[in-house]
Structures are given as C-alpha cells and as structure tokens.
Design an enzyme around this catalytic site. Structure first.
Site, PDB file in Angstrom:
ATOM      1  N   ARG A  30       0.758  -1.158   0.023  1.00  0.00           N
ATOM      2  CA  ARG A  30      -0.193   0.020  -0.050  1.00  0.00           C
ATOM      3  C   ARG A  30       0.933   1.185  -0.066  1.00  0.00           C
ATOM      4  O   ARG A  30       0.450   2.201  -0.426  1.00  0.00           O
ATOM      5  CB  ARG A  30      -0.882   0.092   1.253  1.00  0.00           C
ATOM      6  CG  ARG A  30      -1.658   1.341   1.409  1.00  0.00           C
ATOM      7  CD  ARG A  30      -2.918   1.097   2.163  1.00  0.00           C
ATOM      8  NE  ARG A  30      -3.051   0.294   3.224  1.00  0.00           N
ATOM      9  CZ  ARG A  30      -2.330   0.764   4.461  1.00  0.00           C
ATOM     10  NH1 ARG A  30      -1.843   1.898   4.549  1.00  0.00           N
ATOM     11  NH2 ARG A  30      -2.439  -0.124   5.312  1.00  0.00           N
TER      12      ARG A  30
ATOM     13  N   TYR B 211     -11.998  19.477 -15.051  1.00  0.00           N
ATOM     14  CA  TYR B 211     -12.700  18.411 -15.495  1.00  0.00           C
ATOM     15  C   TYR B 211     -13.862  18.238 -14.473  1.00  0.00           C
ATOM     16  O   TYR B 211     -13.868  18.465 -13.589  1.00  0.00           O
ATOM     17  CB  TYR B 211     -11.528  17.454 -15.054  1.00  0.00           C
ATOM     18  CG  TYR B 211     -11.930  15.930 -15.653  1.00  0.00           C
ATOM     19  CD1 TYR B 211     -12.033  15.290 -16.649  1.00  0.00           C
ATOM     20  CD2 TYR B 211     -12.171  15.055 -14.384  1.00  0.00           C
ATOM     21  CE1 TYR B 211     -12.110  14.116 -16.814  1.00  0.00           C
ATOM     22  CE2 TYR B 211     -12.446  13.600 -14.537  1.00  0.00           C
ATOM     23  CZ  TYR B 211     -12.576  13.256 -15.796  1.00  0.00           C
ATOM     24  OH  TYR B 211     -13.052  11.830 -15.855  1.00  0.00           O
TER      25      TYR B 211
ATOM     26  N   ASP C 257      -3.565  20.855 -13.621  1.00  0.00           N
ATOM     27  CA  ASP C 257      -3.932  19.348 -14.197  1.00  0.00           C
ATOM     28  C   ASP C 257      -3.166  19.621 -15.584  1.00  0.00           C
ATOM     29  O   ASP C 257      -3.631  20.197 -16.440  1.00  0.00           O
ATOM     30  CB  ASP C 257      -5.127  19.189 -14.179  1.00  0.00           C
ATOM     31  CG  ASP C 257      -5.579  17.892 -14.714  1.00  0.00           C
ATOM     32  OD1 ASP C 257      -5.055  17.243 -15.784  1.00  0.00           O
ATOM     33  OD2 ASP C 257      -6.772  17.314 -14.393  1.00  0.00           O
TER      34      ASP C 257
ATOM     35  N   LYS D 130      -4.936   8.603 -19.261  1.00  0.00           N
ATOM     36  CA  LYS D 130      -4.992   9.157 -20.704  1.00  0.00           C
ATOM     37  C   LYS D 130      -3.627   9.097 -21.694  1.00  0.00           C
ATOM     38  O   LYS D 130      -3.063   8.102 -21.918  1.00  0.00           O
ATOM     39  CB  LYS D 130      -5.580  10.673 -20.599  1.00  0.00           C
ATOM     40  CG  LYS D 130      -6.610  10.806 -19.624  1.00  0.00           C
ATOM     41  CD  LYS D 130      -7.879  10.327 -20.058  1.00  0.00           C
ATOM     42  CE  LYS D 130      -9.072  10.189 -18.806  1.00  0.00           C
ATOM     43  NZ  LYS D 130      -9.135  11.616 -18.421  1.00  0.00           N
TER      44      LYS D 130
HETATM   45  C1  LIG Z   1      -9.586  11.923 -16.977  1.00  0.00           C
HETATM   46  C2  LIG Z   1      -9.364  13.130 -16.496  1.00  0.00           C
HETATM   47  C3  LIG Z   1      -9.238  13.180 -14.926  1.00  0.00           C
HETATM   48  C4  LIG Z   1      -9.591  11.929 -14.132  1.00  0.00           C
HETATM   49  O1  LIG Z   1      -8.759  10.987 -14.350  1.00  0.00           O
HETATM   50  P1  LIG Z   1      -9.250   9.451 -14.043  1.00  0.00           P
HETATM   51  O2  LIG Z   1      -7.831   8.726 -14.317  1.00  0.00           O
HETATM   52  O3  LIG Z   1     -10.272   9.027 -14.816  1.00  0.00           O
HETATM   53  O4  LIG Z   1      -9.569   9.369 -12.604  1.00  0.00           O
HETATM   54  C5  LIG Z   1      -8.546  14.291 -14.584  1.00  0.00           C
HETATM   55  N1  LIG Z   1      -8.424  15.584 -15.382  1.00  0.00           N
HETATM   56  C6  LIG Z   1      -8.488  15.315 -16.472  1.00  0.00           C
HETATM   57  C7  LIG Z   1      -8.032  16.648 -17.428  1.00  0.00           C
HETATM   58  C8  LIG Z   1      -9.179  14.284 -17.199  1.00  0.00           C
HETATM   59  O5  LIG Z   1      -9.005  14.109 -18.422  1.00  0.00           O
END
Ligand SMILES: *Cc1c(COP(=O)(O)O)cnc(C)c1O
Length: 404
Positions: A62, A115, A187, A212
């Site tokens: 963990r 997001y 982000d 992504k």
């Molecule tokens: C998809 C996404 C998230 C969330 O990520 P997950 O891996 O789906 O939890 C956060 N910020 C952006 C810009 C995203 O495209």
C-alpha cells in the site's frame, strides 16, 4: 548506470530510459512487475530503518512498490520535478492532493472549466468540510487574479481545458498566486510533459490522469502528482494511509506506454492541427475548438507556453444534437467512448463523456453546446481520419437537407 536524468537529455530519451536503471534485475532490459505485498528483512535493524524511511527499500504494497516507483520516477524526470507519487486513478490524485493540503475555512480558486469530476469535488465534497471553491470564468485572467488576491490556499488550474480547449496563462497566474501566498496546482493531463511543463512555468504541483496520454493505450487507470518534494511527501503520506494505491500491473502498463509518449503525442498533435484546420473550413461545422488554430481566443498564450497543441480538439455541428446523432455512428475510425489520449481515436459528446455529471443547464452555462463533439486524435494516419470525418459529415449534410 544507464538512463538516468541528466539535464541535457531530451524528453524523448527521458521517456524511454528515465527511472529504470535501479530496477533492471540481473541484466533484464525491462522493469519487472513485482506483485509482492510484503518485503522480508533478515536484519531487524535494516527493516526498522526502511520502515522509518531513513534507508531506501519497500515494506508493504500500500505504501510503495518497485514497479510503481519506476512509474513515478519516469513522470518525475519528464516533468522536471523534485518528487512524484502515484495513485489508483487521476481523480484519486486530485482528491488526495486537495484533502491533504486544505483545512476547514480554506479557500480554493479555480476555473469553471475544470474536469467534470474535479468540478464535483469543488461543488459537492469540499463544502462538507467548510472549504469554499471560487470557480472563475476560465479565460478572465483579471477575475482569477482578483479572486486569488482576496486570499486563497490553492490556485487550481487546467490548460488546455476539457472539452472546449480553453487556455490560461500559467506563468502569469502562478506569479500572481505566489505573490498572494497561494500554492499553484496544474492538471497537465491534456498537454502532457511533452507539450507543456507547468513546473517550469511556476506551478508548485502538477497532476496527471495517467489513464489518458501517459499510458496512451486505454488499458490501465492511474494518477500521479509531482513537484515540490515537501508537498509531495505530505500527499504521499495521505495516500499511504487512505489507500488509493496504484496497482503494480497498472504501473507496468503505464510505464510501457510512456516509452512511446513523445512519438504518440508528436503524431497526435500534428494530426489534430490538420484535422482542426480541415473542420474549420467545412460547411457542416459551426465552430472548432483547438488552441493550435491561429484564430483560437488564446492562441498566443498557447504558443508561448506549449511546444505543440496536443491531441484533443472539439467541434460543434450545425443542426444541433440531431447532427451529432447522425455523425458519430458513421465514423469508422473512432471509438464512441469516454476516454481520451489513446492510440485509437475516440469521439463523444460531453453529455456522455467529460461532463456527464452536469445537467444540460449547467453545460449550457459553461458554454458547452449540445452539438459539441470531443475528438481525441489517435495515432492513425491523419489522411484516413480526415477522409473518415469527410464521409461522415457529407452524410450529415445530406440527411439534414432532406429533412428540412
Ligand atoms: C480523465 C481526467 C481526469 C480524471 O482521471 P481518471 O484517471 O479518470 O480518474 C482528471 N483530469 C483530466 C483533465 C482528465 O481528462
């Protein structure tokens, strides 16, 4: 020592070699997937030192894991960060970071265009702890700066945003936030470190949904936070106790995907620009949203802070949601799916993808037309994607003109 992080190394080389050297076992050229939950020590003093964190090593899955560690190192090296820590998903990275750093009574300044899930943390979960988020009109820099100057613990940014690809000036906003005593979190999921490095523009922390572009193959969920070592240590501590740990197998898949990050993002960015330019001149299209287009609202800022403009674009169709219903099922080379940043092209309307959590009214208030399609460009040949969109749009124009 092979690989490593020399400051002169280019990003493509770092993507391939970064972070791996320590964990290449017995001449193996690939990082192993270590599934072990526990790590044994014959020497009780050594065990104690590792447990206290005064000696490198692993204790329990963990907290840390060798495969997961290599993934964190690769992201750290690509973003030019002091430290990195990982999570089971991008949302875990975002929520754990916010819950680590915020206290009751604190104030966050952010953008209305964050997001969808992040937006929900601001509007639904933080208020339970007496934490207020002030969500500003995304491209109104004066408004954002005014809000930060009224006092904030965190300025939380995204650029480009999802799904309308808005751009904010990271350097200008980071400087203003620091002058007002706020931390700056960015982000960087859409840009990736190949196209944009927010830490070099003044951010304290960078967050990714590794699900992504970093992973790039839509086969593993993950998240990561990197930046200032002291902040990352606090966030790591929150995560090791609260338990949103990245699985070693996912870490391996993300790590393998990242070896081609520079190749994929380069191809995706080049194709996205070609596709956006084609769509901008197509009679069935109402509006195209892509920061690489010269007439994009903040193209000049994008050009200043990004190497290239990324693999995601969006466009609105003339003919409303009916036109979306006609177009999407006709595309041969796009999964109609909620993910993005994969080697395959994906397309979908915000009402079933990025902004599914919002009502139609909330989407309208954000300036997201119901006829919008988000299009995440894969690594296919651009000519085939353009031909595919052309045939789809031709049928839309044809059918809508028959009906009217
Ligand atoms: C998809 C996404 C998230 C969330 O990520 P997950 O891996 O789906 O939890 C956060 N910020 C952006 C810009 C995203 O495209």
């Amino acid at each position: 020592m092979r690989g490593g992080n020399t400051p002169t190394t280019h990003l493509g080389t770092r993507a391939v070699w970064g972070g791996e050297d320590e964990y290449l076992l017995q001449g193996a050229t690939q990082v192993p997937v270590v599934h072990s939950v526990g790590y044994g020590y014959d020497d009780l003093d050594e065990w104690h030192e590792v447990a206290l964190g005064t000696r490198p090593g692993h204790i329990y899955g963990r907290n840390t894991n060798p495969t997961v560690h290599v993934f964190e190192e690769k992201v750290r090296i690509l973003e030019g960060a002091q430290a990195a820590t990982s999570f089971s998903t991008g949302m875990a990275a975002i929520s754990n970071t916010l819950f680590t750093l915020l206290r009751p009574g604190d104030r966050v300044v952010s953008l209305v265009d964050t997001y969808g899930g992040t937006n929900k943390i601001f509007s639904e979960f933080l208020p339970n702890f007496g934490i207020h988020a002030s969500l500003c009109p995304t491209t109104n820099h004066a408004w954002i700066i005014r809000e930060v100057q009224q006092g904030a613990k965190i300025l939380y940014l995204e650029s480009p945003t999802n799904p309308t690809l808005k751009i904010v000036d990271l350097r200008q906003l980071a400087d203003a936030a620091h002058a007002a005593g706020a931390l700056v979190i960015v982000d960087n999921t859409f840009a990736t470190p190949i196209n944009q490095q927010p830490l070099a523009l003044g951010a304290d922390l960078v967050i990714h949904s590794a699900t992504k572009f970093l992973g790039g193959h839509a086969d593993a969920l993950g998240g990561v936070v990197c930046g200032n070592a002291d902040l990352v240590q606090q966030i790591y501590h929150y995560r090791e106790i609260n338990g949103a740990t990245l699985h070693p197998m996912s870490a391996y898949l993300l790590l393998r995907g990242m070896k081609t990050l520079h190749l994929r993002v380069r191809q995706q960015s080049a194709s996205a620009l070609k596709i956006a330019s084609m769509l901008a001149n197509h009679p069935a299209i109402d509006q195209v949203f892509y920061p690489g287009l010269p007439d994009h609202e903040n193209h000049a800022i994008a050009k200043k802070q990004m190497r290239d403009f990324g693999g995601v674009l969006s466009f609105s169709l003339k003919g409303g949601f009916d036109a979306v219903r006609l177009l999407l099922p006709r595309l041969h080379y796009a999964h109609l799916a909620a993910n993005l940043g994969a080697v395959e092209t994906t397309a979908g309307p915000p009402r079933t993808t990025s902004h599914v959590e919002l009502t139609a009214e909330e989407r309208a208030a954000l300036g997201i037309p119901e006829s919008l399609v988000r299009y995440s460009v894969g690594i296919e040949d651009a000519a085939d994607l353009i031909a595919d969109l052309h045939q789809g749009l031709e049928r839309v124009t044809h059918e809508l003109s028959i009906r009217s």
